[in-house]
Scaffold this motif. Structure first.
Motif, mmCIF file in Angstrom:
data_model
loop_
_atom_site.group_PDB
_atom_site.id
_atom_site.type_symbol
_atom_site.label_atom_id
_atom_site.label_comp_id
_atom_site.label_asym_id
_atom_site.label_seq_id
_atom_site.Cartn_x
_atom_site.Cartn_y
_atom_site.Cartn_z
ATOM 1 N N ILE A 273 1.759 3.213 15.824
ATOM 2 C CA ILE A 273 0.880 3.484 14.681
ATOM 3 C C ILE A 273 1.596 4.376 13.671
ATOM 4 N N GLY A 274 2.321 5.378 14.156
ATOM 5 C CA GLY A 274 3.081 6.251 13.267
ATOM 6 C C GLY A 274 4.153 5.495 12.505
ATOM 7 N N VAL A 275 4.877 4.619 13.187
ATOM 8 C CA VAL A 275 5.913 3.817 12.536
ATOM 9 C C VAL A 275 5.277 2.894 11.498
ATOM 10 N N ALA A 276 4.158 2.261 11.861
ATOM 11 C CA ALA A 276 3.475 1.364 10.916
ATOM 12 C C ALA A 276 3.000 2.136 9.685
ATOM 13 N N ARG B 166 5.422 2.934 -1.744
ATOM 14 C CA ARG B 166 6.248 3.661 -2.723
ATOM 15 C C ARG B 166 7.196 2.706 -3.458
ATOM 16 N N ILE B 167 7.794 1.788 -2.710
ATOM 17 C CA ILE B 167 8.719 0.832 -3.320
ATOM 18 C C ILE B 167 7.978 -0.052 -4.313
ATOM 19 N N LEU C 58 6.104 2.968 7.561
ATOM 20 C CA LEU C 58 6.580 1.775 6.867
ATOM 21 C C LEU C 58 5.631 1.387 5.732
ATOM 22 N N GLY C 59 4.341 1.488 5.983
ATOM 23 C CA GLY C 59 3.359 1.187 4.945
ATOM 24 C C GLY C 59 3.507 2.121 3.756
ATOM 25 N N PHE C 60 3.728 3.404 4.036
ATOM 26 C CA PHE C 60 3.929 4.376 2.971
ATOM 27 C C PHE C 60 5.190 4.041 2.182
#
Length: 169
Positions: free
Chosen positions: A146-149, A158-159, A152-154
């Motif tokens: 969940i932390g990795v997801a 941003r991109i 990555l979502g953040f």
């Protein structure tokens, strides 16, 4: 009146017909040319079910093939990106040697080697293996997943936001 506005009929809602109204029952549907033979309707139902199964398996297989193709393309792009990152870190290691010292340059080379090894591991696996490993990882460490997801979502947000802001300028 919308279907959601329908209310059940109660005895108080039924109004008796006016006196003298003729209520002859409608003719049976067989007489109207509609055949509701149990065997015929059962076979029609079976035919309809089979048609739905055929179409769903056909389109399901097409969707699976498309997803597999997209996943393979994504894997190839990821491997290419990792190879470029590894090369970039390796190239930067010489500058790190000059500015920070040989010890830090070795850290950079070690990081480049780790990225390169990861890229080689990805090259050697097919998409199904990667998906299986991801499922196993999520089952073993759901909090980390969940932390990795979230991270990555953040990063993706941003991109995308920087791309949108760049288009406005």
């Amino acid at each position: 009146m919308a279907d959601t506005d329908l209310k059940p009929i109660t005895d108080g809602d039924i109004t008796p017909p006016p006196a003298g109204t003729d209520f002859t029952p409608a003719p049976p549907l067989k007489d109207a040319g509609v055949d509701f033979d149990a065997d015929a309707s059962g076979s029609r139902t079976d035919q309809a079910k089979q048609t739905v199964k055929d179409y769903s398996s056909k389109y399901g297989a097409q969707a699976t093939d498309k997803i597999r193709t997209l996943a393979d393309t994504g894997k190839e792009r990821a491997v290419g990106g990792l190879d470029q990152l590894s090369q970039l870190i390796t190239d930067a290691a010489g500058q790190v040697d000059d500015k920070l010292g040989a010890q830090y340059g070795e850290y950079a080379r070690s990081a480049a080697g780790a990225v390169s090894n990861f890229s080689e591991q990805l090259k050697g696996k097919d998409v199904d293996q990667l998906i299986g490993e991801a499922r196993d990882f999520v089952r073993k460490s759901p909090g980390v997943a969940i932390g990795v997801a979230a991270a990555l979502g953040f990063a993706v947000a941003r991109i995308v936001q920087s791309g949108i802001d760049g288009d406005k300028a």
